[in-house]
Design a protein around this motif. Structure first.
Motif, short mmCIF file in Angstrom:
data_model
loop_
_atom_site.label_atom_id
_atom_site.label_comp_id
_atom_site.label_asym_id
_atom_site.label_seq_id
_atom_site.Cartn_x
_atom_site.Cartn_y
_atom_site.Cartn_z
N LEU A 99 0.90 -32.82 83.75
CA LEU A 99 2.16 -33.54 83.56
C LEU A 99 3.28 -32.52 83.49
O LEU A 99 3.27 -31.65 82.60
CB LEU A 99 2.13 -34.38 82.28
CG LEU A 99 1.50 -35.79 82.39
CD1 LEU A 99 0.03 -35.71 82.76
CD2 LEU A 99 1.68 -36.54 81.09
N ARG A 173 3.80 -44.53 80.83
CA ARG A 173 2.63 -45.24 80.30
C ARG A 173 1.75 -45.78 81.42
O ARG A 173 0.52 -45.56 81.42
CB ARG A 173 3.08 -46.37 79.38
CG ARG A 173 1.94 -47.22 78.82
CD ARG A 173 2.46 -48.35 77.95
NE ARG A 173 3.01 -47.84 76.70
CZ ARG A 173 2.29 -47.65 75.60
NH1 ARG A 173 0.99 -47.94 75.60
NH2 ARG A 173 2.86 -47.21 74.51
N LYS A 175 1.49 -44.84 84.52
CA LYS A 175 0.87 -43.76 85.29
C LYS A 175 -0.32 -43.17 84.54
O LYS A 175 -1.36 -42.85 85.13
CB LYS A 175 1.90 -42.67 85.58
CG LYS A 175 3.05 -43.12 86.47
CD LYS A 175 4.06 -41.99 86.63
CE LYS A 175 5.26 -42.42 87.47
NZ LYS A 175 6.25 -41.32 87.59
N LEU A 176 -0.18 -43.05 83.22
CA LEU A 176 -1.28 -42.50 82.42
C LEU A 176 -2.46 -43.47 82.38
O LEU A 176 -3.63 -43.05 82.43
CB LEU A 176 -0.80 -42.19 81.01
CG LEU A 176 0.16 -41.00 80.87
CD1 LEU A 176 0.66 -40.88 79.43
CD2 LEU A 176 -0.52 -39.70 81.29
N LEU A 187 -5.53 -33.61 79.68
CA LEU A 187 -4.18 -33.42 80.22
C LEU A 187 -3.61 -32.07 79.80
O LEU A 187 -3.85 -31.59 78.68
CB LEU A 187 -3.23 -34.51 79.71
CG LEU A 187 -3.53 -35.97 80.05
CD1 LEU A 187 -2.45 -36.86 79.42
CD2 LEU A 187 -3.59 -36.17 81.55
N ALA A 208 -0.20 -40.06 75.14
CA ALA A 208 -1.49 -39.84 75.81
C ALA A 208 -2.65 -40.04 74.84
O ALA A 208 -3.67 -40.66 75.19
CB ALA A 208 -1.52 -38.44 76.41
N PHE A 213 -6.74 -40.45 75.80
CA PHE A 213 -7.11 -39.15 76.37
C PHE A 213 -7.77 -38.31 75.29
O PHE A 213 -7.28 -38.22 74.16
CB PHE A 213 -5.89 -38.45 76.95
CG PHE A 213 -5.42 -39.04 78.26
CD1 PHE A 213 -5.95 -38.60 79.47
CD2 PHE A 213 -4.48 -40.06 78.28
CE1 PHE A 213 -5.54 -39.15 80.67
CE2 PHE A 213 -4.06 -40.62 79.48
CZ PHE A 213 -4.60 -40.17 80.69
#
Length: 1317
Positions: A99, A173, A175-176, A187, A208, A213
C-alpha cells in the motif's frame, strides 16, 4: 538475570546446512552437538532435536521424538537462525501486498534506478517482494507557507507539514476486502513522509487489522528514518518474512510442553543483540545466523589479544564473511541482502564470493576463482557426485586436506570417503587448458605440474579474499596489518596463514570454541564450575560452533529510535537531551519487563549527524566523550562526530553547521555467559599422529599431522604442520608457529613471507595475482579520494575513477568502472606524454580536461602524476584520477548547459596544466584558470572555488597513494617484473577480446553470413551515426569504421573521440560476457576509424557536454545493433536541471532497457553509459522547492516483441518556487529500435503544464522559467523489443539457476554506489 540451579541453558545456531547446539548443563559443564538442519526422515526440527538429545543423554531417560519435551529443566534457549535469510534468498516468504501513496505504485520496482551489473545486457534485477500494489489516496508535504496552504501540523521530527489530502479510508476499504478475498493476508504500508507523520499509516493499519489482515508492517514502525525507498523495502521485508518467522517459532514452540511458556527464549538479531521471541521480526533477522560468529570472536579473541583490533574471517563453502571488531560493533544502517535494501541496524558483515566450493576456471590466460560455486549438491569433485573442480579440490591435491580425517559420507550412497582421485582428475582437465596456453600461446613457456596449477588457484583465491579486507579496513582509515585475524568457518583454517601473511598481519587466532574443562559463569548468576578432572585437559573443538558460543555470550538488546531534523547547536541541546531521555526510558522499561534488574541494564545514546548540505551521516556515540560545557548532558556528540569524521575522511568542515537526522538509544541487558581463563601447564610434547606430504612453494615438504583432541595447553608446533579433527583442518605454513594458549585457543605467529623469485616472463598464476594487485591499487586510490574529497559529487555520489597506467600511458587497471571513463583517461595520459615530451620532472602533477586531450566533458577534471624511479630518466608508470566537479564556470550553474554552442561556454578549460610543479601546489595559477570563464560575456567563473581546490588536493593525494602502493610492488618484485606484468595484463584483455571476435565471426560464417556487419542510427536533429565493422577471423581483430557519420553540430551533442573509445570498450566488455581486465588491451585487436570533423571527433572548440551524456548512448546503440546483441535501450540519460539564486538540483532519469535473445527488457532502469542513482523522493521534497506528484512506470512504452522492451517512466515535478528548468534529452524524435522483428520503444516526451492548465511540449533541449504551480511531466523512452511479436511467447518464469551467493556489506555497498554514477 538469575536462574535456578539444576536447569539447562541452550544456545543454538541453526544454519543452512548444520545446526550447532551449545548447552550449559546443571553444575556448569558444557555439552555441544552438531546435526543436520534438515533431516525429515529422522526429526521435524533440528534445534528441538538437539535439545532432546542432550536432555536425554544427561538425564539418562529416553525422550520420545513424537512427544513434546518437558521444559521444567530448561531455563533458557537462545537461537540464531537463517530462516529469514533463506526465505529471502529463495523467495519463499509470505504473499504480500504493498500500500503506497498514489503516484508511486512502481517506486520500489524502480528503486534507485541503478542496475546491479554494469555489463550484463539482460539487466538482471531481484524481483520485488510484493505481488500486488494498492495506491492510497493521501498526501502529506513539507510546509513552505505558500499562499492558500492549509494549517501546518508538526511532525515527530519537529518539521512543519501540510496535509494536502487526508486518507480516503472509504475508498480503501473495498480494495482491501478484495485483496483478502484473493488470499493475501500480509501488508506493507509505505506512505510519503510517514517517518515524521505516521498518522496516515496508523489509520490504514487500523483498518487493515479490523478487516482481518494477519500482519501489517507500517514503514513508520519498522524503521522511522527519512528516505521512502529503503524504508519501503524494509517494510516489505518485514511483511514478507515476519509471518514466516512466526510460523517457524510457533512450530518450534509446539515441540515443548506448555509451548515454552516459562522458558526465556531469545533470538539473535542482525545487530548482534538478542531479542525476545515475541518481538523477533523479519527485517531485523536477516543476519541472525552470521551475527553470532561476530559476537563470538568479539567476546573472546579481542579480549585475549589485549584489545588489538580483530578481523573476523569466516570462510565457508560458498562464500567468505569478513568483519571487524575494535572494542565496539561496527554497524551499518542501510545494506542490501539478496537484492533487498534494508534500513535497519546490522553488523557490517561483508560477504565475498570465495569459499571452499568456489569453482576454478582458466579463461583467456587467467586463473579465475568463483564467483560460481559447486554448492552442497553436487559439491566439489572430491564429493564423488560429478561436481566441478573447486578450491577444496585444489587443497586436497596439495595434501592440505586428508581424506582419512573426514567421515565417510560422500558419494551417491553417502557412505564413501573424500576422493583425491576425483579431485586430481577434475583438476587435470583445467591443467591441460593451462599448459596448452603456455606451450601454444603468445609467450611460450614450460608446462606446469598439477600441484603448481593447484597452488596457483589457491594463491589467486587468497588474493581475492585479501581485497575486501583491505577495503574494509582502509575505508575507515585503519591499517590491515595492525589487526589479528580471527579464523573460523569450515574452510578458513587452510587459508588463514596465507591471508594474514599477505596482509602483513603477524597473528592468527583460532578459537577453542569448547573445552572439556571449560569453567563458566552462567546466564546471570549461580553457575558453578566444572568439577576438577584428574587427567590433563584436552581440546574438543567443533567447527562452526563459534556462532553458537556467540549466542551464549550475547546480551539482550532493546533499541529505540526516532527521526529528527534539529540542528546540533546549543539552542537545541535541551530538546536533544529530552528526546534521548525519553528513548532511554523506553529501553529500560522494555528490558525490566523481561526480568532484568536495573543494575544489569546499560544504555548508550547515539545521534545520527551530518554536515548540512551533505548526505554523509555518521551514527556517533558519545561514550568516550563525556559532556562538556557546550554539549548535551548525554555527552559531547559534536566532538565524537568531528573525531570520527577526521579519521574516516581526513578533514572536517568547521564552518559548516551539523544536523541531527535521528536520535537512537541502545539498551543492553547483560545476561550472557562469562568464560573464565583457566591456565593449565602442558603435560609433555605433542604427539605426532602421522607424517604426510604437503605441497608449498618450491615443492613437497614433510609435514607432521597433529590431532586437535590430543593437544594440551602450552604445546608449540612449528610449521609446516596440519592440525585436524573430524570437522576441520588447520594448516600451519612454513615459517609460522602454532601454540595452544593458556586460554585454550590456537594462536599462530605468522612469519614474514619468503620472497619468491618471479621473472618477467609470463606466468599465468602471477598474472592472476598481479591482476588483483593492480585492481587493488586503483581501488585503494579511490578510497583515499573519497575519504579526502569535500564535494558531494565525489564524496557521496562517488562520481570519479582512479587508474594505473604503464610507461607508455596505456591503461593497466581502472576501478571502479564508470563506463564513460573507461577508455578516455588513457587518451588523456597519452596526450600529456606526447605534448610535454621531456618536460616532465619529479614533483610534477598535471591537470587536464580538454576534449582534444582525451577529456570527456569539462567538469571531469583529470589529475595525472608521472612516477619516476631511481636510475630511470623517464616516468616508469603513471597514476591518474578523474573526478566530476560540481561547477567549473560557464553560462549555467553546474557547467552542464543544454544550449551551449562553444566549449568556452561550458567552463574552465585545461589542456596541459601543471597543478603541482616541483612539489608545490600552484593554487594561485589554478584559481586564476578556474575564474577565467568569467571574462567571457554571459559566462561566470567557478561558483564553488573552495570545493574545486579541496577536491583537486584530494585527487593529488589519491595519486600519491597509488605511487606508494606501486612502489611497494616494485620493491617486492622489481621494476622490470612489474612493468612486464603491466604488459601481460593488457595482453590478457586483448586475448579475451580476440576470442570474442573470433567466436562472433565463426558463428556468422557457419550460418553463411558475411564477416562484415553495419548499423546506423540518428540523433534527434537528424545527425546520422554510421558504423561498419569488418571482422578478421584469422587474427581475431576488427575494424570499426564510423565513416559517413554526420558532421560536427552547432550545439553540444559533439562527442570527443575519447567518448567513442569509452563506449567501444564498454560494448566489447558486454559482448565478452564475463569479467576481464578493462585496460588498453581491449582496444588492441581493434582499429577505430573516426573521420576528423564529424560529430564523434569535433573541432577543439566545439561544445561537448551533450556528447558525453547523450551521444555516447547512441554510439552504444549503434555498436550493439551491428552485433545484433540486443534491441536499443532508451538511449538517453534524461538530464534535468533546476535552479535559482539559492538552490540548484540535477538529476538523470531512468527509462526502458532493450530486450534481447532470451530476456525481456528491464523497466525503469538506467542503461549503458550511465548508472546514476536518483534522489529519494523524501529527500528531494525536503531539500528542494518541488513536490514529486508521480514517479511510476510508463506502461506500454516498451517495444512489442517475442521479448518485450522495458518500459520508461513518468515523472512529474510540481514547482513551489520560481526557477529555471533545463532539459537535455534525446530519443524525442527517433524511437529506440527493435531487433529481429521486435518493435521500437516509445519516444520520450517533455511536457510543461502551466498552473492555468496550458500544456506545452518543451522539445528535447531547452531552458525555460517555471513558476509556483507549474508541473514538469517527463515521459522517458521505452526499450526496443526483440523477435517477432507473433512468435510464441516464451514459457513463463525463468530456468532454474544454480544457487548464487549473496554478496553484502559496506564494501559491496561502496562498489554499488561507485558504479551507480
Amino acid at each position: 538475570m538469575g536462574s535456578p540451579e539444576g536447569r539447562f541453558h541452550f544456545a543454538i545456531d541453526r544454519g543452512g546446512t548444520f545446526t550447532d547446539v551449545f548447552a550449559q548443563c546443571p553444575g556448569g559443564q558444557v555439552r555441544v552437538l552438531k546435526l543436520l538442519s534438515e533431516d525429515p526422515a529422522n526429526y521435524a526440527d533440528a534445534p528441538t532435536e538437539g535439545i532432546r538429545r542432550i536432555l536425554e543423554q544427561e538425564g539418562g531417560v529416553v525422550l520420545p521424538r513424537d512427544q513434546p519435551l518437558d521444559t521444567s529443566r530448561i531455563a533458557s534457549i537462545r537461537m540464531g537462525t537463517t530462516v529469514a535469510t533463506n526465505a529471502l534468498l529463495e523467495r519463499r516468504g509470505e504473499r504480500v501486498a504493498l500500500l503506497v501513496t498514489r503516484g508511486f505504485r512502481d517506486l520500489l520496482h524502480v528503486g534507485t534506478q541503478a542496475r546491479e551489473d554494469l555489463f550484463d545486457l539482460a539487466v538482471p534485477m531481484p524481483e520485488v517482494l510484493y505481488e500486488e500494489v494498492l495506491e492510497v489516496d493521501e498526501r502529506v508535504v513539507l510546509y513552505r507557507g505558500e499562499p492558500g496552504a492549509g494549517t501546518p501540523v508538526k511532525g515527530r521530527t519537529g518539521d512543519l507539514l501540510e496535509v494536502r489530502q487526508p486518507v480516503d479510508l472509504g475508498a480503501l476499504r473495498g480494495k482491501l476486502e478484495a485483496l483478502l478475498s484473493r488470499g493475501v493476508r500480509s501488508l506493507a504500508v509505505v506512505l510519503m513522509h510517514s517517518y515524521t507523520w505516521a498518522q496516515h499509516e496508523q489509520q490504514v493499519g487500523a483498518l487493515a487489522r479490523e478487516l482481518g489482515f494477519t500482519h501489517v508492517a507500517l514503514s513508520s514502525d519498522t524503521m522511522p528514518m527519512v528516505r521512502i525507498v529503503p524504508r519501503g523495502h524494509t517494510a516489505c521485508a518485514d511483511a514478507y518474512l515476519t509471518p514466516t518467522i512466526r510460523r517457524y517459532v510457533q512450530g518450534f514452540r509446539r515441540g515443548f510442553r506448555g509451548q515454552l511458556k516459562d522458558v526465556q527464549v531469545l533470538f539473535m538479531r542482525s545487530d548482534g543483540g538478542l531479542a525476545p521471541m515475541e518481538s523477533f521480526s523479519g527485517s531485523r533477522a536477516v543476519l541472525s545466523g552470521p551475527a553470532g560468529g561476530v559476537v563470538g570472536y568479539s567476546a573472546t579473541t579481542y579480549r585475549v589479544e589485549g584489545g588489538q583490533p580483530v578481523i573476523g574471517f569466516d570462510m565457508g563453502g560458498t562464500s567468505t564473511d569478513v568483519s571487524r571488531y575494535a572494542g565496539e560493533f561496527e554497524h551499518v544502517f542501510e545494506a542490501s541482502t539478496a537484492g533487498v535494501t534494508l534500513q535497519a541496524p546490522q553488523l557490517d558483515i561483508n560477504t565475498v564470493a570465495a569459499g571452499g566450493g568456489s569453482r576454478l576456471f582458466f579463461r583467456s590466460g587467467l586463473f579465475v576463482v568463483g564467483p560460481e560455486s559447486a554448492g552442497a549438491h553436487p559439491g566439489p569433485a572430491c564429493y564423488r557426485k560429478g561436481g566441478p573442480v573447486t578450491v577444496t579440490d585444489a587443497n586436497l591435491v596439495l595434501g592440505r586436506l586428508l581424506p582419512a580425517s573426514f567421515p565417510c559420507i560422500f558419494g551417491p550412497g553417502e557412505d564413501q570417503p573424500l576422493s583425491s582421485e576425483a579431485s586430481r582428475k577434475a583438476l587435470e582437465t583445467v591443467a591441460a587448458e593451462v599448459n596448452s596456453f603456455l606451450t601454444n600461446g603468445p609467450c611460450p613457456a614450460s608446462p606446469l605440474s598439477l600441484e603448481e596449477v593447484a597452488m596457483g588457484f589457491v594463491r589467486v583465491a587468497n588474493e581475492a579474499m585479501c581485497r575486501p579486507i583491505r577495503a574494509l579496513t582502509q575505508a575507515r582509515g585503519h591499517d590491515p596489518s595492525a589487526h589479528v585475524l580471527a579464523c573460523f568457518g569450515g574452510a578458513g583454517g587452510q587459508h588463514a596463514c596465507a591471508i594474514a601473511r599477505a596482509l602483513g598481519m603477524d597473528t592468527v587466532h583460532v578459537h577453542r570454541y569448547v573445552w572439556e574443562w571449560c569453567a563458566c559463569r552462567g546466564w546471570g548468576a549461580g553457575f558453578g564450575r566444572h568439577p576438577h578432572v584428574a587427567e590433563a585437559p584436552r581440546l574438543r573443538r567443533h567447527s562452526g560452533l563459534l556462532s553458537a558460543l556467540g549466542l551464549a555470550l550475547a546480551d539482550v538488546v532493546h533499541e529505540a529510535q526516532e527521526p529528527c531534523s534539529l540542528p546540533y547547536a546549543p539552542e537545541t541541546f535541551v530538546q536533544l537531551d529530552q528526546r534521548l531521555s525519553r528513548l532511554e526510558e523506553q529501553c529500560v522499561d522494555a528490558l525490566r519487563a523481561q526480568g532484568f534488574p536495573r543494575s544489569q541494564i546499560s544504555t548508550e545514546s547515539f545521534l545520527h549527524l551530518r554536515y548540512q548540505g551533505t548526505d554523509c551521516a555518521l551514527m556517533v556515540s558519545a561514550h568516550r566523550h563525556p559532556a562538556a560545557a557546550r554539549s548535551p548532558r548525554a555527552g559531547d556528540f559534536g566532538a565524537a562526530f568531528v573525531e570520527r569524521y577526521m579519521r574516516e575522511f581526513g578533514f572536517v568542515i568547521p564552518e559548516r553547521p551539523v544536523v541531527v537526522d535521528d536520535v537512537r538509544v541502545r539498551g543492553t541487558g547483560r545476561s550472557g555467559l562469562r568464560l573464565e581463563d583457566v591456565p593449565r601447564a602442558q603435560t609433555g610434547p605433542p604427539r605426532i599422529d602421522k607424517m604426510t606430504q604437503c605441497y608449498f612453494e618450491g615443492g613437497y615438504q614433510e609435514t607432521p599431522v597433529y590431532l586437535l583432541g590430543e593437544l594440551a595447553y602450552g604445546h608449540k608446533l612449528q610449521g609446516p604442520c596440519l592440525i585436524i579433527d573430524s570437522n576441520s583442518t588447520i594448516l600451519v605454513e612454513p615459517g609460522c608457529q602454532a601454540e595452544v594458549t593458556d586460554t585454550g585457543d590456537i594462536r599462530i605467529s605468522v612469519g614474514a613471507e619468503v620472497p619468491s623469485l618471479v621473472g618477467a616472463q609470463l606466468d599465468p598464476i602471477h598474472l592472476s595475482i598481479f591482476s588483483h594487485r593492480f585492481m587493488s591499487i586503483a581501488e585503494q586510490m579511490g578510497r583515499i579520494l573519497q575519504r579526502t574529497a569535500i564535494s558531494t559529487n565525489i564524496k557521496e555520489r562517488l562520481d570519479f575513477s582512479c587508474a594505473l597506467f604503464g610507461p607508455d600511458g596505456g591503461l593497466v587497471s581502472n576501478a571502479p568502472h564508470i563506463p564513460v571513463h573507461l577508455g578516455a583517461m588513457q587518451e588523456t595520459v597519452q596526450f600529456q606524454i606526447q605534448h610535454l615530451g621531456a618536460d616532465l620532472h619529479p614533483g610534477d602533477v598535471l591537470l587536464s580536461n580538454h576534449p582534444s586531450a582525451g577529456g570527456s566533458h569539462l567538469p571531469d577534471l583529470t589529475v595525472i602524476t608521472p612516477v619516476f624511479w631511481p636510475g630511470q630518466t623517464r616516468p616508469v608508470f603513471y597514476v591518474a584520477s578523474r573526478g566530476h566537479h560540481a561547477d567549473i564556470g560557464g553560462i549555467t550553474p553546474g557547467s552542464m548547459p543544454p544550449h551551449s554552442t562553444t566549449l568556452q561556454q561550458e567552463g574552465a578549460v585545461f589542456l596541459s596544466f601543471k597543478l603541482v610543479q616541483g612539489g608545490v601546489f600552484q593554487e594561485e595559477a589554478v584559481t586564476e584558470a578556474l575564474q577565467a570563464p568569467g571574462k567571457i560575456p554571459g559566462c561566470s567563473g567557478t561558483r564553488n572555488l573552495h570545493d574545486n581546490l579541496s577536491d583537486l588536493r584530494a585527487q593529488v593525494a589519491a595519486n600519491q597513494k597509488g605511487i606508494q602502493l606501486v612502489g611497494e610492488l616494485i620493491g617486492q618484485y622489481g621494476l622490470d617484473v612489474v612493468q612486464a606484468y603491466m604488459g601481460h595484463i593488457q595482453a590478457n584483455a586483448e586475448l579475451a577480446v580476440r576470442d570474442m571476435l573470433r567466436a562472433f565471426g565463426t558463428s556468422r560464417q557457419a550460418r553463411g553470413l558475411p564477416l562484415e556487419v553495419s548499423a546506423e542510427d540518428h540523433m534527434d536533429d537528424g545527425s546520422p551515426i554510421r558504423l561498419r565493422v569488418q571482422i578478421n577471423l584469422s587474427q581475431g581483430s576488427a575494424v570499426f569504421d564510423f565513416s559517413g557519420t554526420g558532421p560536427e553540430v552547432f550545439g553540444n551533442l559533439n562527442a570527443p573521440r575519447a567518448i567513442t573509445l569509452s563506449a567501444l570498450i564498454y560494448c566489447l566488455r558486454c559482448l565478452v560476457g564475463r569479467d576481464i581486465p578493462l585496460n588498453q588491451g581491449c582496444l588492441a585487436p581493434v582499429r577505430v576509424v573516426i573521420p576528423r570533423g564529424c560529430i564523434l571527433d569535433p573541432s577543439p572548440e566545439a561544445a561537448v557536454v551533450g556528447g558525453n551524456v547523450l551521444t555516447s548512448q547512441r554510439v552504444v546503440d549503434v555498436i550493439l545493433g551491428a552485433f545484433g546483441a540486443c534491441a536499443a535501450s532508451q538511449g538517453c540519460m534524461n538530464n534535468v536541471t533546476l535552479g535559482n539564486a539559492h538552490m540548484g538540483y540535477y538529476e538523470t532519469v531512468a527509462g526502458g532497457a532493450g530486450a534481447g535473445p532470451g530476456w525481456h527488457g528491464r523497466s525503469g532502469v538506467h542503461s549503458h553509459m550511465t548508472n546514476t542513482r536518483i534522489t529519494d523522493p523524501e529527500i528531494l521534497e525536503s531539500r528542494y522547492p518541488v513536490i514529486l506528484r508521480r514517479f511510476e512506470l510508463r506502461q506500454g512504452s516498451g517495444g512489442r516483441g517475442r521479448f518485450r522492451g522495458g518500459d520508461g517512466v513518468v515523472r512529474e515535478l510540481l514547482f513551489r518556487e520560481e526557477a529555471l528548468l533545463s532539459v537535455l534529452t534525446e530519443r524525442r524524435a527517433f524511437r529506440p529500435y527493435g531487433l529481429h522483428g521486435g518493435e521500437p520503444g516509445a519516444r520520450g516526451l517533455n511536457l510543461l503544464i502551466r498552473k492555468d492548465g496550458r500544456t506545452v511540449n518543451l522539445g528535447g533541449k531547452t531552458s525555460v522559467p517555471v513558476f509556483p504551480g507549474d508541473v514538469f511531466c517527463l515521459h522517458t523512452p521505452g526499450g526496443g523489443g526483440y523477435g517477432d511479436p507473433e512468435d510464441p511467447a516464451p514459457p513463463p518464469g525463468s530456468p532454474p539457476q544454480p544457487p548464487a551467493f549473496s554478496e553484502r556489506g559496506s564494501v559491496y555497498e561502496y562498489r554499488r554506489a561507485q558504479e551507480a554514477v
